[in-house]
Design an enzyme around this catalytic site. Structure first.
Site, short mmCIF file in Angstrom:
data_model
loop_
_atom_site.label_atom_id
_atom_site.label_comp_id
_atom_site.label_asym_id
_atom_site.label_seq_id
_atom_site.Cartn_x
_atom_site.Cartn_y
_atom_site.Cartn_z
N SER A 198 15.90 -13.48 13.55
CA SER A 198 14.96 -12.94 14.52
C SER A 198 15.54 -13.01 15.93
CB SER A 198 13.62 -13.68 14.40
OG SER A 198 12.60 -13.04 15.13
N ASP A 216 9.83 -5.01 7.52
CA ASP A 216 9.74 -5.80 8.75
C ASP A 216 8.82 -5.11 9.76
OD1 ASP A 216 10.16 -7.34 11.04
OD2 ASP A 216 12.30 -7.60 10.63
N HIS A 273 10.18 -9.58 7.58
CA HIS A 273 10.88 -10.22 8.69
C HIS A 273 11.25 -11.67 8.34
CE1 HIS A 273 12.04 -10.82 12.86
NE2 HIS A 273 11.29 -11.92 12.91
#
Length: 306
Positions: free
Chosen positions: A175, A221, A253
């Site tokens: 991330s 995601d 994600h």
């Protein structure tokens, strides 16, 4: 999508000659020479960074590789520039030094969210440093700086610094940590590999990056959608760079926060190929992997140039 290229480089066998004793001796010597060159010892001599046995599909998918792993905790009070973490490393010193990778968690997350990568990668022959960041709210540029600070600590001050080859380093991150791994690669071109996992970053252009980069996206995601993060990151890396984009199928994600064989096997292959210069792993990256139950899409340049 870039075109897939495949180069077959099978070595022709020498024909055995018959006739005079000298001819037979010469042929026998040639066969012995070829046999010796194909052995792991000669291959390792050609590449002093090669570590571990010849890989197979099952060996790169295994939960653990050939090396037993030890670990040591690093307190945030003992370091500057990042939040401490855990170092995973091959227990044996028989093979000399190893390449190393620092890994950052994502926004609001802790080291525990990416800890599974530590022993899984280390058991394949790397020193792996999973880190905490200064705060859970740190942005990608800061996380990039912290990844580099962690590598500097690992190679200069850590208790395992003698096990690490400081010329063979890489970064990974999830991330915002993935966005941070791009920042680290931009700031330190000497890095040998970067692997952003479902990365997030407001900066979409990465023409400055000179580090071979494998980007993982996830088709489901919704936090860092591939259309506005992973895909433009990949597309805006230099076309001449060794780079790849793997979009995970039926993933989110947060898929990189759990033990995942697809992430592991291609991360191992990428790190081996570019940190260790180990061309034995090229077979898993070129020809380009095809869509499957776990791969939505794979793009990349083949064959690799470095």
């Amino acid at each position: 999508m870039q075109q897939q290229h495949r180069t077959d480089s099978a070595t022709p066998r020498r024909r055995r000659r018959t006739g005079r004793l000298t001819g037979l001796a010469a042929a026998t010597a040639a066969v012995i020479g070829l046999s010796t060159l194909s052995g792991t010892g000669a291959h390792a001599a050609d590449n002093p960074y090669e570590r571990g046995p010849a890989p197979t599909q099952s060996s790169i998918e295994a939960l653990r590789g050939p090396y037993a792993v030890s670990q040591t905790s690093v307190s945030s009070l003992a370091v500057t520039g990042f939040g401490g973490g855990t170092i995973y490393y091959p227990t044996s010193t028989a093979d000399g030094t190893f390449g190393a990778v620092a890994i950052s968690p994502g926004f609001t997350a802790y080291e525990s969210s990416i800890a599974w990568l530590g022993p899984r990668l280390a058991s394949q022959g790397f020193v792996v440093f999973t880190i905490d960041t200064n705060t859970t709210m740190d942005q990608p540029a800061s996380r990039g700086d912290q990844l580099l600070a962690a590598l500097d600590y690992l190679t200069q001050r850590s208790s395992v610094r003698g096990r690490v080859d400081a010329t063979r380093l890489g970064v990974m991150g999830h991330s915002m940590g993935g966005g941070g791994s791009l920042e680290a690669a931009k700031d330190r071109p000497s890095l040998q590999a970067a692997i952003p996992l479902t990365p997030w970053n407001l900066d979409k252009t990465w023409s400055e990056v000179r580090t071979p980069t494998l980007i993982f996206g996830a088709d489901g995601d919704t936090i860092a959608p591939v259309s506005s993060h992973a895909e433009p990151f990949y597309q805006n890396l230099p076309s001449s760079l060794d780079k790849a984009y793997l979009e995970l199928n039926n993933a989110t994600h947060f898929t990189p926060n759990s033990n995942d064989t697809t992430i592991a096997k291609y991360s191992i292959s990428w790190l081996k190929r570019f940190i260790d210069n180990d061309t034995r792993y090229e077979q898993f990256l070129c020809p380009l992997p095809r869509p499957s139950l776990t791969i939505e899409e794979y793009r990349g340049n083949c064959p690799h140039t470095s």
